[in-house]
Write a protein that holds these residues in place. Structure first.
Motif, PDB file in Angstrom:
ATOM      1  N   SER A 130       0.839  -1.208   0.000  1.00 58.47           N
ATOM      2  CA  SER A 130       0.000   0.000   0.000  1.00 58.47           C
ATOM      3  C   SER A 130       0.868   1.250   0.000  1.00 58.47           C
ATOM      4  CB  SER A 130      -0.885   0.032   1.250  1.00 58.47           C
ATOM      5  OG  SER A 130      -1.685  -1.113   1.318  1.00 58.47           O
ATOM      6  N   ASP A 131       0.417   2.268  -0.700  1.00 61.49           N
ATOM      7  CA  ASP A 131       1.112   3.552  -0.719  1.00 61.49           C
ATOM      8  C   ASP A 131       1.012   4.188   0.665  1.00 61.49           C
ATOM      9  OD1 ASP A 131       1.875   6.231  -0.981  1.00 61.49           O
ATOM     10  OD2 ASP A 131       1.066   6.384  -3.000  1.00 61.49           O
ATOM     11  N   ILE A 132       2.156   4.538   1.256  1.00 61.54           N
ATOM     12  CA  ILE A 132       2.165   5.153   2.591  1.00 61.54           C
ATOM     13  C   ILE A 132       2.889   6.502   2.582  1.00 61.54           C
ATOM     14  CG2 ILE A 132       1.886   3.014   3.904  1.00 61.54           C
ATOM     15  CD1 ILE A 132       4.953   3.016   4.327  1.00 61.54           C
ATOM     16  N   MET A 133       2.974   7.146   1.423  1.00 59.12           N
ATOM     17  CA  MET A 133       3.663   8.433   1.325  1.00 59.12           C
ATOM     18  C   MET A 133       3.088   9.457   2.299  1.00 59.12           C
ATOM     19  SD  MET A 133       6.339   8.797  -0.676  1.00 59.12           S
ATOM     20  CE  MET A 133       6.407  10.493  -1.201  1.00 59.12           C
ATOM     21  N   ASP A 134       1.782   9.418   2.528  1.00 59.81           N
ATOM     22  CA  ASP A 134       1.164  10.400   3.422  1.00 59.81           C
ATOM     23  C   ASP A 134       1.502  10.152   4.898  1.00 59.81           C
ATOM     24  OD1 ASP A 134      -0.370   8.073   3.549  1.00 59.81           O
ATOM     25  OD2 ASP A 134      -2.231   9.163   3.905  1.00 59.81           O
ATOM     26  N   MET A 135       2.123   9.033   5.214  1.00 60.53           N
ATOM     27  CA  MET A 135       2.486   8.701   6.596  1.00 60.53           C
ATOM     28  C   MET A 135       3.955   8.992   6.907  1.00 60.53           C
ATOM     29  SD  MET A 135       0.534   5.026   6.848  1.00 60.53           S
ATOM     30  CE  MET A 135       1.087   4.715   8.512  1.00 60.53           C
ATOM     31  N   VAL A 136       4.719   9.359   5.884  1.00 63.46           N
ATOM     32  CA  VAL A 136       6.166   9.514   6.040  1.00 63.46           C
ATOM     33  C   VAL A 136       6.557  10.977   5.829  1.00 63.46           C
ATOM     34  CG1 VAL A 136       8.405   8.722   5.186  1.00 63.46           C
ATOM     35  CG2 VAL A 136       6.449   7.177   5.123  1.00 63.46           C
ATOM     36  N   PRO A 137       7.323  11.554   6.755  1.00 62.06           N
ATOM     37  CA  PRO A 137       7.763  12.943   6.557  1.00 62.06           C
ATOM     38  C   PRO A 137       8.764  13.048   5.406  1.00 62.06           C
ATOM     39  CG  PRO A 137       8.812  12.004   8.497  1.00 62.06           C
ATOM     40  CD  PRO A 137       7.820  10.983   8.012  1.00 62.06           C
ATOM     41  N   GLN A 138       8.847  14.231   4.825  1.00 61.66           N
ATOM     42  CA  GLN A 138       9.876  14.517   3.829  1.00 61.66           C
ATOM     43  C   GLN A 138      11.156  14.873   4.579  1.00 61.66           C
ATOM     44  OE1 GLN A 138       9.953  14.432   0.231  1.00 61.66           O
ATOM     45  NE2 GLN A 138       8.295  13.070   0.847  1.00 61.66           N
ATOM     46  N   LEU A 139      12.229  14.216   4.231  1.00 59.06           N
ATOM     47  CA  LEU A 139      13.490  14.371   4.939  1.00 59.06           C
ATOM     48  C   LEU A 139      14.542  15.007   4.044  1.00 59.06           C
ATOM     49  CD1 LEU A 139      13.704  10.814   6.535  1.00 59.06           C
ATOM     50  CD2 LEU A 139      12.742  12.885   7.547  1.00 59.06           C
ATOM     51  N   TYR A 140      15.437  15.739   4.669  1.00 54.35           N
ATOM     52  CA  TYR A 140      16.638  16.231   4.017  1.00 54.35           C
ATOM     53  C   TYR A 140      17.758  16.063   5.028  1.00 54.35           C
ATOM     54  CZ  TYR A 140      19.905  19.114   1.436  1.00 54.35           C
ATOM     55  OH  TYR A 140      21.003  19.553   0.735  1.00 54.35           O
ATOM     56  N   GLU A 141      18.771  15.280   4.663  1.00 48.72           N
ATOM     57  CA  GLU A 141      19.848  14.962   5.601  1.00 48.72           C
ATOM     58  C   GLU A 141      21.196  15.131   4.910  1.00 48.72           C
ATOM     59  OE1 GLU A 141      17.160  11.400   7.585  1.00 48.72           O
ATOM     60  OE2 GLU A 141      19.125  10.919   6.797  1.00 48.72           O
ATOM     61  N   ILE A 142      22.160  15.551   5.699  1.00 54.58           N
ATOM     62  CA  ILE A 142      23.545  15.602   5.235  1.00 54.58           C
ATOM     63  C   ILE A 142      24.360  14.736   6.186  1.00 54.58           C
ATOM     64  CG2 ILE A 142      25.583  17.026   4.780  1.00 54.58           C
ATOM     65  CD1 ILE A 142      23.634  19.367   4.274  1.00 54.58           C
ATOM     66  N   ARG A 143      25.110  13.831   5.609  1.00 57.78           N
ATOM     67  CA  ARG A 143      25.963  12.931   6.387  1.00 57.78           C
ATOM     68  C   ARG A 143      27.400  13.091   5.905  1.00 57.78           C
ATOM     69  NH1 ARG A 143      21.781   8.074   5.175  1.00 57.78           N
ATOM     70  NH2 ARG A 143      20.067   8.910   6.417  1.00 57.78           N
ATOM     71  N   ARG A 144      28.332  13.069   6.844  1.00 61.96           N
ATOM     72  CA  ARG A 144      29.752  13.169   6.518  1.00 61.96           C
ATOM     73  C   ARG A 144      30.436  11.837   6.800  1.00 61.96           C
ATOM     74  NH1 ARG A 144      29.270  17.774   4.465  1.00 61.96           N
ATOM     75  NH2 ARG A 144      29.210  19.699   5.633  1.00 61.96           N
ATOM     76  N   ARG A 145      31.359  11.487   5.931  1.00 64.66           N
ATOM     77  CA  ARG A 145      32.102  10.235   6.095  1.00 64.66           C
ATOM     78  C   ARG A 145      32.898  10.255   7.403  1.00 64.66           C
ATOM     79  NH1 ARG A 145      33.156   6.095   2.868  1.00 64.66           N
ATOM     80  NH2 ARG A 145      32.556   7.178   0.962  1.00 64.66           N
ATOM     81  N   VAL A 146      32.838   9.158   8.141  1.00 69.96           N
ATOM     82  CA  VAL A 146      33.623   9.021   9.366  1.00 69.96           C
ATOM     83  C   VAL A 146      35.071   8.796   8.950  1.00 69.96           C
ATOM     84  CG1 VAL A 146      34.019   7.625  11.430  1.00 69.96           C
ATOM     85  CG2 VAL A 146      31.674   8.118  10.681  1.00 69.96           C
ATOM     86  N   LYS A 147      35.952   9.548   9.535  1.00 72.15           N
ATOM     87  CA  LYS A 147      37.380   9.437   9.153  1.00 72.15           C
ATOM     88  C   LYS A 147      38.128   8.576  10.112  1.00 72.15           C
ATOM     89  CE  LYS A 147      37.165  13.630   6.747  1.00 72.15           C
ATOM     90  NZ  LYS A 147      37.211  14.816   6.324  1.00 72.15           N
TER      91      LYS A 147
END
Length: 147
Positions: A130-147
């Motif tokens: 089932s389509d659950i797009m209306d149950m999921v927030p829109q996300l924007y994330e930035i991740r940096r590589r662990v050194k």
């Protein structure tokens, strides 16, 4: 003459193989990543968090599996995925919210130098399809590589 040709052939093979990881490597996303920025928009509610030197969470990506864990929180998830160089298609096999176990979510994902830019989802379906797009927030994330 034949010996010189063999040296040239071997040298060419070494150059080609050494550049296997160069450029737009489809596996550049594999590794450990620290979340440094997070924004979630769900209906009229927006949450934004920025790292102040301490990561917000950690993400691990192997060639076939993902996991993430928020810092100082029980919230985390794990599962399998495929990545085509633009979109990551995740199947959640463990999630703090049991109703989403088995769900499949697709996100835009781009590797830029030492960062991953993650946004979406662009598609979200439950374990039964089932389509659950209306149950999921829109996300924007930035991740940096662990050194």
């Amino acid at each position: 003459m034949m010996r010189q040709f063999n040296y040239i052939l071997v040298l060419g093979a070494v150059i080609v193989l050494s550049c296997y990881g160069c450029g737009n490597n489809k596996n550049a996303h594999i590794g450990a990543w620290e979340m440094v920025y997070f924004r979630s928009v769900y209906r009229n509610d927006t949450t934004e968090m920025k790292s102040n030197g301490t990561p917000l969470g950690i993400t691990l990506l192997t060639p076939t599996h993902f996991s993430y864990q928020w810092k100082d929180s029980p919230d985390g998830a794990a599962g399998t995925y495929t990545y085509d160089g633009k979109v990551i298609h995740q199947k959640f096999e463990y999630l703090e919210v049991p109703t989403f176990v088995g769900a499949r979510l697709s996100f835009n994902m781009e590797v830029r130098n030492d960062s991953i830019i993650f946004s979406g989802p662009v598609k979200a379906v439950s374990a039964i399809g089932s389509d659950i797009m209306d149950m999921v927030p829109q996300l924007y994330e930035i991740r940096r590589r662990v050194k």
